[in-house]
Design a protein around this motif. Structure first.
Motif, mmCIF file in Angstrom:
data_model
loop_
_atom_site.group_PDB
_atom_site.id
_atom_site.type_symbol
_atom_site.label_atom_id
_atom_site.label_comp_id
_atom_site.label_asym_id
_atom_site.label_seq_id
_atom_site.Cartn_x
_atom_site.Cartn_y
_atom_site.Cartn_z
ATOM 1 N N GLY A 101 0.803 -1.212 0.000
ATOM 2 C CA GLY A 101 0.000 0.000 0.000
ATOM 3 C C GLY A 101 0.835 1.261 0.000
ATOM 4 N N GLY A 102 0.239 2.364 0.421
ATOM 5 C CA GLY A 102 0.936 3.639 0.477
ATOM 6 C C GLY A 102 1.120 4.266 -0.890
ATOM 7 N N ILE A 103 2.162 5.091 -1.025
ATOM 8 C CA ILE A 103 2.422 5.878 -2.235
ATOM 9 C C ILE A 103 3.872 5.678 -2.659
ATOM 10 C CG2 ILE A 103 2.529 8.208 -3.214
ATOM 11 C CD1 ILE A 103 0.452 9.030 -1.062
ATOM 12 N N LEU A 104 4.080 5.409 -3.936
ATOM 13 C CA LEU A 104 5.429 5.381 -4.515
ATOM 14 C C LEU A 104 5.610 6.658 -5.306
ATOM 15 C CD1 LEU A 104 8.029 3.709 -4.886
ATOM 16 C CD2 LEU A 104 7.054 2.865 -7.040
ATOM 17 N N SER A 105 6.609 7.443 -4.943
ATOM 18 C CA SER A 105 6.813 8.781 -5.499
ATOM 19 C C SER A 105 8.255 8.946 -5.967
ATOM 20 C CB SER A 105 6.512 9.827 -4.411
ATOM 21 O OG SER A 105 6.968 11.124 -4.747
ATOM 22 N N ILE A 155 14.066 20.380 10.309
ATOM 23 C CA ILE A 155 12.995 19.593 9.704
ATOM 24 C C ILE A 155 13.515 18.881 8.458
ATOM 25 C CG2 ILE A 155 12.075 21.403 8.176
ATOM 26 C CD1 ILE A 155 9.247 20.442 9.076
ATOM 27 N N ASP A 156 12.951 17.732 8.172
ATOM 28 C CA ASP A 156 13.275 16.993 6.957
ATOM 29 C C ASP A 156 12.120 17.135 5.976
ATOM 30 O OD1 ASP A 156 11.407 14.476 7.241
ATOM 31 O OD2 ASP A 156 12.333 14.754 9.201
ATOM 32 N N MET A 157 12.317 16.637 4.745
ATOM 33 C CA MET A 157 11.308 16.842 3.708
ATOM 34 C C MET A 157 10.013 16.085 3.994
ATOM 35 S SD MET A 157 12.167 19.046 1.419
ATOM 36 C CE MET A 157 11.519 18.750 -0.226
ATOM 37 N N ALA A 158 10.093 14.851 4.476
ATOM 38 C CA ALA A 158 8.875 14.100 4.766
ATOM 39 C C ALA A 158 8.055 14.796 5.856
ATOM 40 C CB ALA A 158 9.216 12.671 5.180
ATOM 41 N N SER A 159 8.717 15.318 6.876
ATOM 42 C CA SER A 159 8.015 16.057 7.926
ATOM 43 C C SER A 159 7.396 17.340 7.375
ATOM 44 C CB SER A 159 8.964 16.379 9.076
ATOM 45 O OG SER A 159 9.454 15.204 9.690
ATOM 46 N N SER A 160 8.090 17.980 6.438
ATOM 47 C CA SER A 160 7.541 19.185 5.803
ATOM 48 C C SER A 160 6.250 18.867 5.066
ATOM 49 C CB SER A 160 8.568 19.775 4.829
ATOM 50 O OG SER A 160 9.747 20.168 5.485
ATOM 51 N N LEU A 161 6.230 17.744 4.357
ATOM 52 C CA LEU A 161 5.022 17.361 3.631
ATOM 53 C C LEU A 161 3.877 17.085 4.595
ATOM 54 C CD1 LEU A 161 6.346 15.008 0.817
ATOM 55 C CD2 LEU A 161 5.910 17.451 0.736
ATOM 56 N N PRO A 194 -3.775 19.311 -0.369
ATOM 57 C CA PRO A 194 -3.954 17.949 -0.878
ATOM 58 C C PRO A 194 -2.618 17.233 -1.017
ATOM 59 C CG PRO A 194 -5.264 19.514 -2.144
ATOM 60 C CD PRO A 194 -4.370 20.330 -1.255
ATOM 61 N N VAL A 195 -2.625 15.927 -0.816
ATOM 62 C CA VAL A 195 -1.388 15.158 -0.815
ATOM 63 C C VAL A 195 -0.630 15.301 -2.128
ATOM 64 C CG1 VAL A 195 -0.439 12.818 -0.753
ATOM 65 C CG2 VAL A 195 -2.171 13.500 0.909
ATOM 66 N N ALA A 196 -1.329 15.214 -3.255
ATOM 67 C CA ALA A 196 -0.645 15.299 -4.548
ATOM 68 C C ALA A 196 0.026 16.654 -4.725
ATOM 69 C CB ALA A 196 -1.625 15.042 -5.687
ATOM 70 N N ASP A 197 -0.620 17.719 -4.276
ATOM 71 C CA ASP A 197 -0.040 19.061 -4.390
ATOM 72 C C ASP A 197 1.209 19.166 -3.519
ATOM 73 O OD1 ASP A 197 0.292 21.682 -5.152
ATOM 74 O OD2 ASP A 197 -1.367 22.474 -3.963
ATOM 75 N N ASP A 208 0.487 5.844 3.878
ATOM 76 C CA ASP A 208 -0.621 6.749 3.556
ATOM 77 C C ASP A 208 -0.554 8.039 4.362
ATOM 78 O OD1 ASP A 208 -1.842 5.146 1.607
ATOM 79 O OD2 ASP A 208 -2.879 3.960 3.126
ATOM 80 N N ASP A 209 0.083 7.997 5.529
ATOM 81 C CA ASP A 209 0.232 9.219 6.327
ATOM 82 C C ASP A 209 1.602 9.872 6.121
ATOM 83 O OD1 ASP A 209 1.735 7.346 7.646
ATOM 84 O OD2 ASP A 209 0.774 7.615 9.601
ATOM 85 N N LEU A 210 2.272 9.525 5.009
ATOM 86 C CA LEU A 210 3.481 10.205 4.533
ATOM 87 C C LEU A 210 4.716 9.994 5.409
ATOM 88 C CD1 LEU A 210 1.924 13.565 3.265
ATOM 89 C CD2 LEU A 210 2.337 11.460 1.994
ATOM 90 N N HIS A 211 4.813 8.825 5.998
ATOM 91 C CA HIS A 211 6.059 8.435 6.659
ATOM 92 C C HIS A 211 6.853 7.546 5.699
ATOM 93 C CE1 HIS A 211 3.945 9.797 10.297
ATOM 94 N NE2 HIS A 211 5.149 9.924 10.826
#
Length: 381
Positions: A49-53, A314-320, A330-333, A368-371
């Protein structure tokens, strides 16, 4: 030749989220995004699951893993910083040298020119051509106007470095100098500047491409005196980095800025990270001054003894996550602001920041929660 298929997660292609598709990677490069069941002649990597980016791209990184670039302006120092940020999803960054001596500047340029450093896409010189009136945590004693030697040095380096960003203040340069740098391939960004909107516009006309950490260390937006902030937000073609940690910019001001730069996406996320990201240390020295971490809030805060903000922790994932959870983006933005947008600012969007044919397969798998779950570099695939 390795031929892989990543499946089982939603795909973010640099612009939108795609369901029920898989990513095909061949020899470390993106080949295609395809629907249906992957071909049996591919090595299948099934994600839970989750997101591949695409991996995150950070244009402004002062340090990480316990060191600052200013203290170790070498290929090894740059590699150490890139490694520290990689576990947070950043697969390409610009090590950033803050205002320092001519010798430190030359050392950082030499290191960036020396050869390919894994995870390093160029160099950002944030100074020394800044305005002492907007010095922030920088030392004013090293700030000075741009001269002919600087122009020659930066122009030569730009031809040898993947992306060279130089932050300049309006009172330390002329439009003609900005034009010469831009024509030589230097990405000029205006920052640490107390300029008027008209002065900023003159530099944008001359070729300045963006602004450095919008809102911070610059003339603010007033209804009669729009300053550098207003000039940037009103100018469609100008880019800008912004820090999303809740300390440098209030969430409401973040909403205003992102609304003004919504389409096309001309405002991207930077961390402005200092030495403590990826480190258990609670303090470090910046030009002999102690910077201390306060981790009591939603995001840690770094300050000098007088309370001045001294970069971010802060790191990038925490920024998102901050953009999604606290700003309501929105997550995609939010993902686009950390991938395709900074890549386009650096003029490397054809090879990084998107899942398009021929691009590097630098990837981050997010829950899904961007970790961050996993990170891959193209060299590993």
């Amino acid at each position: 030749m390795a031929r892989l298929a990543f499946t089982g997660a939603r795909l973010f292609d640099g612009d939108r989220l795609v369901d029920d598709h898989h990513l095909i990677v061949e020899d470390g490069k993106v080949r295609a995004i395809a629907s249906g069941v992957p071909s049996t002649n591919l090595e299948i990597r099934t994600l839970d699951g989750g997101i591949l980016s695409p991996g995150f791209i950070d244009v402004q990184v002062n340090g990480g893993g316990g060191i600052l670039l200013n203290d170790d302006p070498t290929p090894g120092g740059m590699a150490h910083i890139a490694t520290a940020h990689r576990r947070f999803g950043t697969t390409a960054l610009l090590p950033t040298l803050i205002t320092d001596t001519r010798e430190k500047t030359r050392a950082a340029l030499k290191a960036a020119i020396s050869g390919a450093i894994t995870g390093v896409a160029g160099l950002h010189l944030e100074g020394p051509h800044l305005d002492p009136a907007r010095k922030g945590a920088h030392l004013a004693q090293y700030m000075r106007p741009l001269d002919e030697g600087d122009i020659a040095l930066y122009s030569r380096a730009a031809a040898a470095i993947g992306a060279l960003v130089v932050t300049l203040a309006a009172n330390q340069v002329t439009p003609a100098q900005v034009a010469r740098l831009s024509e030589a391939g230097v990405i000029v960004s205006i920052g640490h500047s107390n300029c008027t909107a008209d002065e900023a516009e003159a530099l944008f006309d001359a070729g300045a491409r963006g602004v450095t950490h919008l809102y911070n260390a610059m003339s603010g937006l007033g209804h009669r005196e729009p300053g550098l902030v207003g000039a940037m937000l009103a100018r469609p073609g100008v880019w800008g980095g912004i820090i999303a940690d809740g300390h440098h910019v209030d969430p409401r001001a973040l909403k205003v800025a992102f609304a003004a730069k919504r389409d096309p996406g001309r405002l991207f996320v930077v961390t402005d990270a200092m030495a403590l990201v990826g480190s258990d240390r609670q303090s470090f020295l910046l030009n002999g001054r102690t910077v201390t971490r306060d981790a009591s809030g939603y995001c840690p805060r770094l300050t000098l003894e007088d309370g001045t903000l001294a970069g971010s922790d802060i790191d990038m994932a925490s920024s998102l996550r901050f953009l999604v959870d606290r700003v309501g983006m929105p997550v995609a933005d939010a993902l686009r602001r950390a991938t395709a947008d900074p890549a386009d600012f650096l003029r490397i969007g054809h090879e990084r920041g998107r899942l398009i044919a021929g691009a590097r397969a630098d990837l981050v798998h997010l829950s899904d929660d961007l970790h961050v779950q996993s990170v891959w570099l193209s060299e590993q695939l």
